[in-house]
Design a protein around this motif. Structure first.
Motif, short mmCIF file in Angstrom:
data_model
loop_
_atom_site.label_atom_id
_atom_site.label_comp_id
_atom_site.label_asym_id
_atom_site.label_seq_id
_atom_site.Cartn_x
_atom_site.Cartn_y
_atom_site.Cartn_z
N ASP A 1 -2.55 -4.47 -1.86
CA ASP A 1 -2.57 -4.25 -3.30
C ASP A 1 -1.68 -5.33 -3.95
O ASP A 1 -0.46 -5.23 -3.92
CB ASP A 1 -2.04 -2.85 -3.62
N LYS A 2 -2.29 -6.35 -4.53
CA LYS A 2 -1.54 -7.49 -5.06
C LYS A 2 -0.66 -7.10 -6.24
O LYS A 2 0.46 -7.60 -6.39
CB LYS A 2 -2.51 -8.60 -5.45
N LYS A 3 -1.15 -6.22 -7.10
CA LYS A 3 -0.35 -5.80 -8.25
C LYS A 3 0.88 -5.03 -7.79
O LYS A 3 1.99 -5.25 -8.28
CB LYS A 3 -1.19 -4.92 -9.18
N GLY B 1 0.84 -1.19 0.00
CA GLY B 1 0.00 0.00 0.00
C GLY B 1 0.87 1.24 0.00
O GLY B 1 1.94 1.25 0.63
N TRP C 1 -4.72 -0.96 4.21
CA TRP C 1 -3.74 -1.66 3.36
C TRP C 1 -3.40 -3.04 3.94
O TRP C 1 -3.22 -3.99 3.20
CB TRP C 1 -2.48 -0.83 3.21
#
Length: 382
Positions: free
Chosen positions: A247-249, A119, A242
């Motif tokens: 945020d996987k990407k 994050g 977060w």
């Protein structure tokens, strides 16, 4: 960056350790120092000049502060951060890890782990790095409730100028400070007198009255005489979100080159010398504070195989006080260093402990990617 403000953070190397006995051997079937102590149990015997609570607070905080090294498209970046939950999540500044291709963190015991950004808010200058290997570790306590006022005493932790595990002290010298640096809009910052400088970015600002994190050190002037910290309460909800929904990407992008990050690329003679000397000091400081688990963890696998934790701990239970008064590097390569130390230890029975001095030499070597204390030998000094 603006002309008088540079991104920053802070930290201090503490030295010390517990010590008891007359000499060391080369086989290490016994603890570092292996003669029987004449002292009573710590439960019934007070240490000489008992340390104030502040020292224990500093040590406990340092154990949860990390150095961060980041691979960027064209360079590397250095900063700091702190473990804020039991998922292995590290809070730091966005400007430390923005555009990261690889992230590695180094803990206070010199172990190095791979991380990934989960994050980030460039505008708020806050980011969270997840280090799976640190999951389950006890985090530092955070404070999003206390009202902070001018004059409150604080401690700033981090790795300024590459000096791992540093702490500086000062007061809150101003509140509600606003300014912009490039695309970052800093609002309502704490102004602090604790010196911070390059490499301090992302480290925690700790309120001395309760030992909890109240801010994230983020900016300072070139002279390091003034600094600014983001109030933790401002960004707490963002950080928590977060952690709950990574945020996987972003995590994938920021870990694409972890294997090539600088910490993992191996030691130089100079960096191994620095870390080896620090590790021996860390070992004794852990013993002196009664943190036998941390002390035992920096011993090499062969040493641990020959000496159980219980036997190791038993060798120090009756130590009153110890200090590393001198430390130097005798020799070093990229894989091994010889560290010489002079120890002053208070030992003896009853109400009249004696001050003894010891000369010791330790071999510190890279083992499975981390440095460990492999062997040691020493004798009582005159």
């Amino acid at each position: 960056m603006k002309s008088w403000i540079t991104y920053t953070l802070s930290a201090l190397i503490l030295v010390g350790g517990g010590f008891s006995a007359y000499e060391l051997n080369d086989h290490w079937s016994a603890p570092v120092v292996h003669a029987e102590s004449k002292l009573g149990s710590p439960g019934t015997t007070e240490k000489l000049d008992a340390k104030p609570d502040l020292k224990e607070m500093i040590r406990e905080s340092q154990k949860r502060v990390v150095s961060i090294e980041v691979i960027l498209p064209e360079e590397t970046s250095l900063g700091s951060g702190f473990l804020y939950n039991d998922k292995g999540d590290i809070v730091t500044n966005a400007h430390v890890v923005a555009d990261a291709l690889g992230v590695q963190v180094k803990t206070s015991d010199t172990n190095v782990y791979e991380g990934k950004v989960i994050g980030i808010s460039v505008e708020k200058d806050i980011a969270v790095v997840r280090v799976d290997a640190l999951a389950g570790k006890e985090p530092i306590a955070v404070d999003k409730e206390s009202k902070v006022e001018v004059g409150d005493e604080v401690m700033a932790f981090g790795s300024p100028l590459g000096l791992d595990n540093t702490v500086t002290t000062g007061i809150i010298s101003g509140v509600d400070r606003d300014f912009d640096i490039d695309t970052v809009k800093y609002r309502g910052l704490y102004q602090i007198s604790a010196p911070i400088t390059h490499g301090n970015s992302g480290g925690p600002l700790v309120l001395e009255s309760n030992g909890k994190v109240i801010g994230i050190n983020s900016a300072g002037n070139d002279q390091g005489s003034i600094g600014f910290s983001i109030p933790y309460r401002q960004v707490a909800s963002m950080i928590e979100e977060w952690s709950l929904h990574p945020d996987k990407k972003l995590a994938e992008e920021s870990s694409s080159m972890n294997g090539e990050a600088a910490f993992g690329a191996g030691y130089t003679k100079e960096t191994l010398s620095e870390d080896a000397q620090y590790l021996v000091n860390y070992f004794y400081e852990s013993l002196d504070s009664g943190d036998y688990v941390s002390a035992y963890s920096v011993l090499g696998s062969d040493w641990q195989t020959k000496t159980s934790y219980e036997k190791f701990r038993e060798g120090y239970l009756h130590t009153q006080s110890v200090a590393v008064t001198q430390s130097s590097i005798l020799s070093a390569t990229e894989k091994e260093a010889q560290v010489a130390v002079l120890i002053e230890a208070w030992e003896g029975g009853g109400d009249e402990p004696k001050l003894s001095k010891y000369k010791l030499t330790y071999t510190v070597r890279v083992e499975n990617g981390s440095i460990k204390i492999i062997t040691g030998k020493g004798k009582k000094a005159s």
